[in-house]
Design an enzyme around this catalytic site. Sequence first.
Site, PDB file in Angstrom:
ATOM      1  N   LEU A  31      42.395  45.147  39.234  1.00  0.00           N
ATOM      2  CA  LEU A  31      42.680  46.036  40.353  1.00  0.00           C
ATOM      3  C   LEU A  31      42.060  45.359  41.568  1.00  0.00           C
ATOM      4  O   LEU A  31      40.865  45.039  41.560  1.00  0.00           O
ATOM      5  CB  LEU A  31      42.076  47.426  40.108  1.00  0.00           C
ATOM      6  CG  LEU A  31      42.498  48.551  41.034  1.00  0.00           C
ATOM      7  CD1 LEU A  31      44.015  48.729  41.053  1.00  0.00           C
ATOM      8  CD2 LEU A  31      41.835  49.856  40.629  1.00  0.00           C
ATOM      9  N   ASP A  32      42.858  45.100  42.579  1.00  0.00           N
ATOM     10  CA  ASP A  32      42.394  44.350  43.744  1.00  0.00           C
ATOM     11  C   ASP A  32      41.160  44.982  44.369  1.00  0.00           C
ATOM     12  O   ASP A  32      40.956  46.191  44.299  1.00  0.00           O
ATOM     13  CB  ASP A  32      43.494  44.275  44.805  1.00  0.00           C
ATOM     14  CG  ASP A  32      44.701  43.488  44.336  1.00  0.00           C
ATOM     15  OD1 ASP A  32      44.517  42.535  43.558  1.00  0.00           O
ATOM     16  OD2 ASP A  32      45.816  43.841  44.740  1.00  0.00           O
ATOM     17  N   ARG A  33      40.385  44.154  45.034  1.00  0.00           N
ATOM     18  CA  ARG A  33      39.159  44.599  45.699  1.00  0.00           C
ATOM     19  C   ARG A  33      39.428  45.725  46.698  1.00  0.00           C
ATOM     20  O   ARG A  33      38.637  46.648  46.831  1.00  0.00           O
ATOM     21  CB  ARG A  33      38.528  43.391  46.402  1.00  0.00           C
ATOM     22  CG  ARG A  33      37.230  43.678  47.071  1.00  0.00           C
ATOM     23  CD  ARG A  33      36.602  42.381  47.574  1.00  0.00           C
ATOM     24  NE  ARG A  33      35.458  42.693  48.387  1.00  0.00           N
ATOM     25  CZ  ARG A  33      35.232  42.167  49.576  1.00  0.00           C
ATOM     26  NH1 ARG A  33      36.059  41.281  50.083  1.00  0.00           N
ATOM     27  NH2 ARG A  33      34.174  42.509  50.258  1.00  0.00           N
TER      28      ARG A  33
END
Length: 186
Positions: A44-46
């Site tokens: 899950l992207d930052r």
Amino acid sequence: MTRLLLFNKPFGVLSQFTDRGSPTVRSTLSEFIAVKGVYPAGRLDRDSEGLMLLCDDGRLQARIADPRFKMPKTYLVQVEGDPQEPELERLRQGVRLNDGMTLPADVARIDAPDLWLRDPPIRQRKLIPDSWLTITIREGRNRQVRRMTAAVGLPTLRLVRWSVGEWTVAGIAPGAFELLSNPPGF
């Protein structure tokens, strides 16, 4: 006994336990999860928030993360603009991205959900409306939902993964997790 951890990843946290090679200090999973032997099942992207699954079973991890299993992932997406049916239909049919055509997505407009506050908050613009969508995809390309909404002229402002398969982040506070032993269905 299989362990599955449902974690509500806050904005700005990397979906890994260490951050090697970065000149700046960035938050990682290790600041929130002290459970040994569990590993992320997917990313899950930052700059995205919401449900991350971590487990200690390689088969379950592959079943969750591997695109060939087409496990549905549902996102609550705040977009810039006022989506009309043509944009929504393009998302439903699949969108051409630089790495090829996406699979069709389930897409619907929704009222603003009752979510936790984000830190930092989303930038509000007086003259540009924003709207909320639910988008369910069955693949997991890099930054896929953001790229899909941008491709139809609706840049993503906030992205919250709400569920993966039957598991949901409902009732789990940002930075907290729920630990399941022997999760059903596997």
